[in-house]
Design a protein around this motif. Structure first.
Motif, PDB file in Angstrom:
ATOM      1  N   VAL A 178      -8.837  -0.159 -15.705  1.00 27.46           N
ATOM      2  CA  VAL A 178      -9.927   0.816 -15.577  1.00 27.46           C
ATOM      3  C   VAL A 178     -10.816   0.727 -16.814  1.00 27.46           C
ATOM      4  O   VAL A 178     -10.325   0.475 -17.919  1.00 27.46           O
ATOM      5  N   GLU A 179     -12.113   0.900 -16.603  1.00 30.39           N
ATOM      6  CA  GLU A 179     -13.035   1.000 -17.733  1.00 30.39           C
ATOM      7  C   GLU A 179     -13.735   2.353 -17.664  1.00 30.39           C
ATOM      8  O   GLU A 179     -13.852   2.937 -16.576  1.00 30.39           O
ATOM      9  N   VAL A 210       3.513   6.223 -17.783  1.00 29.05           N
ATOM     10  CA  VAL A 210       3.866   4.803 -17.877  1.00 29.05           C
ATOM     11  C   VAL A 210       2.912   4.068 -18.824  1.00 29.05           C
ATOM     12  O   VAL A 210       3.342   3.258 -19.653  1.00 29.05           O
ATOM     13  N   VAL A 211       1.611   4.363 -18.718  1.00 30.56           N
ATOM     14  CA  VAL A 211       0.647   3.721 -19.628  1.00 30.56           C
ATOM     15  C   VAL A 211       1.026   4.047 -21.075  1.00 30.56           C
ATOM     16  O   VAL A 211       1.077   3.159 -21.936  1.00 30.56           O
ATOM     17  N   CYS A 212       1.340   5.319 -21.338  1.00 26.91           N
ATOM     18  CA  CYS A 212       1.712   5.709 -22.721  1.00 26.91           C
ATOM     19  C   CYS A 212       2.947   4.936 -23.156  1.00 26.91           C
ATOM     20  O   CYS A 212       3.019   4.461 -24.298  1.00 26.91           O
ATOM     21  N   SER A 213       3.907   4.789 -22.264  1.00 21.99           N
ATOM     22  CA  SER A 213       5.142   4.124 -22.698  1.00 21.99           C
ATOM     23  C   SER A 213       4.915   2.616 -22.918  1.00 21.99           C
ATOM     24  O   SER A 213       5.421   2.047 -23.885  1.00 21.99           O
ATOM     25  N   ALA A 236      -2.969  -1.287  -9.752  1.00 22.10           N
ATOM     26  CA  ALA A 236      -2.896  -2.729  -9.445  1.00 22.10           C
ATOM     27  C   ALA A 236      -2.617  -3.586 -10.685  1.00 22.10           C
ATOM     28  O   ALA A 236      -2.091  -4.693 -10.567  1.00 22.10           O
ATOM     29  N   TYR A 237      -2.955  -3.109 -11.873  1.00 22.47           N
ATOM     30  CA  TYR A 237      -2.826  -3.925 -13.099  1.00 22.47           C
ATOM     31  C   TYR A 237      -1.365  -4.331 -13.292  1.00 22.47           C
ATOM     32  O   TYR A 237      -0.450  -3.482 -13.277  1.00 22.47           O
ATOM     33  N   GLU A 239      -6.770   8.529 -16.399  1.00 19.37           N
ATOM     34  CA  GLU A 239      -5.361   8.413 -16.785  1.00 19.37           C
ATOM     35  C   GLU A 239      -4.953   7.013 -17.258  1.00 19.37           C
ATOM     36  O   GLU A 239      -4.106   6.881 -18.142  1.00 19.37           O
ATOM     37  N   ASN A 240      -5.574   5.952 -16.708  1.00 18.28           N
ATOM     38  CA  ASN A 240      -5.218   4.595 -17.172  1.00 18.28           C
ATOM     39  C   ASN A 240      -5.676   4.370 -18.618  1.00 18.28           C
ATOM     40  O   ASN A 240      -5.241   3.442 -19.276  1.00 18.28           O
ATOM     41  N   LEU A 241      -6.583   5.232 -19.066  1.00 15.59           N
ATOM     42  CA  LEU A 241      -7.126   5.097 -20.433  1.00 15.59           C
ATOM     43  C   LEU A 241      -6.384   6.017 -21.411  1.00 15.59           C
ATOM     44  O   LEU A 241      -6.904   6.354 -22.473  1.00 15.59           O
TER      45      LEU A 241
END
Ligand code: FAD
Ligand code: EPU
Length: 334
Positions: A129-130, A215-218, A191-192, A107-109
C-alpha cells in the motif's frame, strides 16, 4: 513562538546524529506559520519526526518543527469517510486511531515513524500500500506566494517514494494538513508476499484490519531496527527501477536477483544488491549496515553525518561496479 539558539538536534533525528541548529522554533498553527514567513526567516529547514533526514553537520539556519495537532471528520458517504489530520500528528498514532475505529486503508502502513505532514512528501509505502491509495487532498503553505493552497491527488504527482514536493515543489511548500479517504467497510489488502505468509501462519480465516496491523508491526519489528535502540532512517536508498531489457541482461549474470514488477520496468531489491555485494553487518567505527536488513544504514552511537555519507558512497560505488546499477538515496541529506 519561542526561539531557541544553538539547539541540539540529536533527539530530533532518528539517525541520532549529533548536530546543532543555529535557531529552532516550533510552529503550532497556521497563523504562526504565516507570521514566520511574512518576514524572511532566511535559511531554514522544515522538520517533522526527523526519520528521513541525515544531518551532514550543524545546521546554520532555522529549524522549523511542525507542531500542529488535531483531526476531524469532514465528510461521510456510503462506505467512506474523509478525515482531515493536522501535519504535526504522529503517523503511527493516526494508523492506530483509524484501526481502533475500523476505518480501513492505512493499516499496511503501520509503524512507519514520522509525522502526518511528511507522509505525502515521499508517498510513504509498505506491504503493498502507498499513501496515495487513501489520499484525498492536502493543504500547504506556499512560501513564495505566502498563501495556503489545496492540492488534490493529481496535483501531488505521486510516484514510488516521490511526489511534486520532492520535484518542482521542493522546498517551496509547508504541508499543514492532509485529508484521507478511509473505508468504513474495509477490505484488508493482504496480497504482499511476506504479509500473506505471516497472516497464513496465524490461522485466522478472514483477517480484519486489526490483524493486518498486528502482523505488519511484528514483521517490521523482526527486521527493522528500532531508532530508540539503534540510529537509522529506514531504507537509505530507493529500490532502483530499470528497463526490462537491462534486467534481462543482468539476470543472465545474477539469476537469483530479487525483482518486482513496476509500471516503468523492473524494480530491483536494493537490499539484495547490497547484501550480495557483501555489506550486510559491515561496521566501520560507529557507521554500519544493519545485520538483518542490508538497505538500512545504522549509527551504532557516535557516527557523524559525514561518516554515514562516506559509507553510503562506498556502497553506492560498489553496487555500480558489480551490477552497473545506480542507487539513489531515499534519505534527505541536509
Ligand atoms: P522528516 O524526516 O522530518 O522530514 C522528511 C522530509 O520532509 C524533509 O525534507 C523535511 O524537510 C520534509 N518535511 C517534513 N515535514 C514537512 C511538512 N509538514 N511540510 C513540508 N515538508 C516537510 N518510509 C516509507 O515510505 N516506508 C517505510 O516502510 C518506512 N519505514 C521506516 C522505518 C524506520 C525504522 C525509519 C527510521 C524510517 C522509515 N521510513 C519509511 C522513512 C520515514 O519514516 C518516512 O519518510 C516518513 O514519512 C518521514 O517522516 P518525518 O516526519 O520523520 O519526516
Ligand atoms: N533482502 C536481501 N537481504 C537483506 C534484506 C532483504 O537479500 O538484507 C531481499 C529479500 O529477498 C527481500 C527483498 O530483498 O525479499 C526485499 O526486502 P524487504 O521485503 O525487506 O523490502 P525492501 O525492498 O528492502 C521496501 C521499502 C521499505 C518497506 C518494505 C516493505 C524501499 C526503499 N523500502 O524495503 O520501506 O517497509 O519494502 O514494504 O522501497 C523505507 O522506505 O524506509 C522503508 C523501510
Amino acid at each position: 513562538m519561542l526561539k531557541h539558539t544553538n539547539y541540539p538536534l540529536k533527539g530530533l533525528n532518528t539517525f541520532g546524529i549529533e548536530a546543532y541548529a543555529r535557531e529552532y522554533i516550533e510552529v503550532h498553527g497556521n497563523e504562526a506559520l504565516l507570521s514566520l514567513f511574512s518576514k524572511n526567516p532566511g535559511k531554514h529547514l522544515i522538520l517533522g519526526g526527523g526519520s528521513n533526514v541525515l544531518f551532514r553537520s550543524d545546521f546554520d539556519g532555522v529549524v522549523i518543527r511542525i507542531a500542529m495537532h488535531g483531526k476531524k471528520i469532514i465528510g461521510t458517504m456510503p462506505g467512506k469517510l474523509l478525515l482531515e489530520v493536522s501535519a504535526g500528528e504522529d503517523w503511527d498514532d493516526l494508523v492506530a486511531y483509524c484501526v481502533d475505529r475500523n476505518w480501513g486503508g492505512l493499516e499496511n502502513l503501520s509503524l512507519i515513524p514520522g509525522q502526518v505532514g511528511s507522509s505525502p512528501i515521499q508517498n510513504i509505502g509498505a506491504y503493498g500500500v502507498e499513501l496515495k491509495d487513501h489520499f484525498y487532498s492536502l493543504t500547504a503553505f506556499d512560501k513564495e506566494k505566502k498563501e495556503f493552497s489545496v492540492f488534490d491527488k493529481k496535483a501531488c504527482r505521486f510516484g514510488y517514494r516521490n511526489s511534486f514536493f520532492k520535484q518542482n515543489g521542493k522546498n517551496r511548500f509547508v504541508i499543514t494538513s492532509v485529508i484521507f479517504a478511509l473505508d468504513t467497510r474495509p477490505i484488508p489488502q493482504t496480497a504482499y508476499g511476506s504479509l500473506r505468509s505471516e497472516l497464513d501462519k496465524t490461522g485466522i480465516d478472514r483477517p480484519k484490519i486489526k490483524d493486518v496491523r498486528q502482523v505488519v508491526c511484528s514483521i517490521r519489528r523482526s527486521k527493522l531496527p528500532d531508532p530508540d535502540e539503534l540510529g537509522n532512517a529506514g531504507s537509505f536508498f530507493k529500490n532502483p527501477v530499470i528497463s526490462g531489457q537491462t534486467y534481462l541482461q543482468l539476470r543472465e549474470r545474477f539469476p537469483d536477483m530479487v525483482v518486482f514488477d513496476d509500471p516503468k520496468g523492473k524494480k530491483l531489491a536494493a537490499a539484495w544488491l547490497i547484501d550480495q555485494a557483501g555489506w550486510k553487518g559491515y561496521r566501520r567505527g560507529d557507521a554500519g549496515v544493519h545485520e538483518k536488513q542490508a538497505l538500512v544504514i545504522v549509527n551504532h552511537g557516535k557516527a557523524t553525518g559525514n561518516e554515514i555519507i562516506q559509507l553510503a558512497d562506498e556502497i553506492q560505488r560498489s553496487v555500480i561496479e558489480k551490477y552497473g546499477v545506480r542507487l539513489e538515496p531515499e534519505v534527505n541529506i541536509i
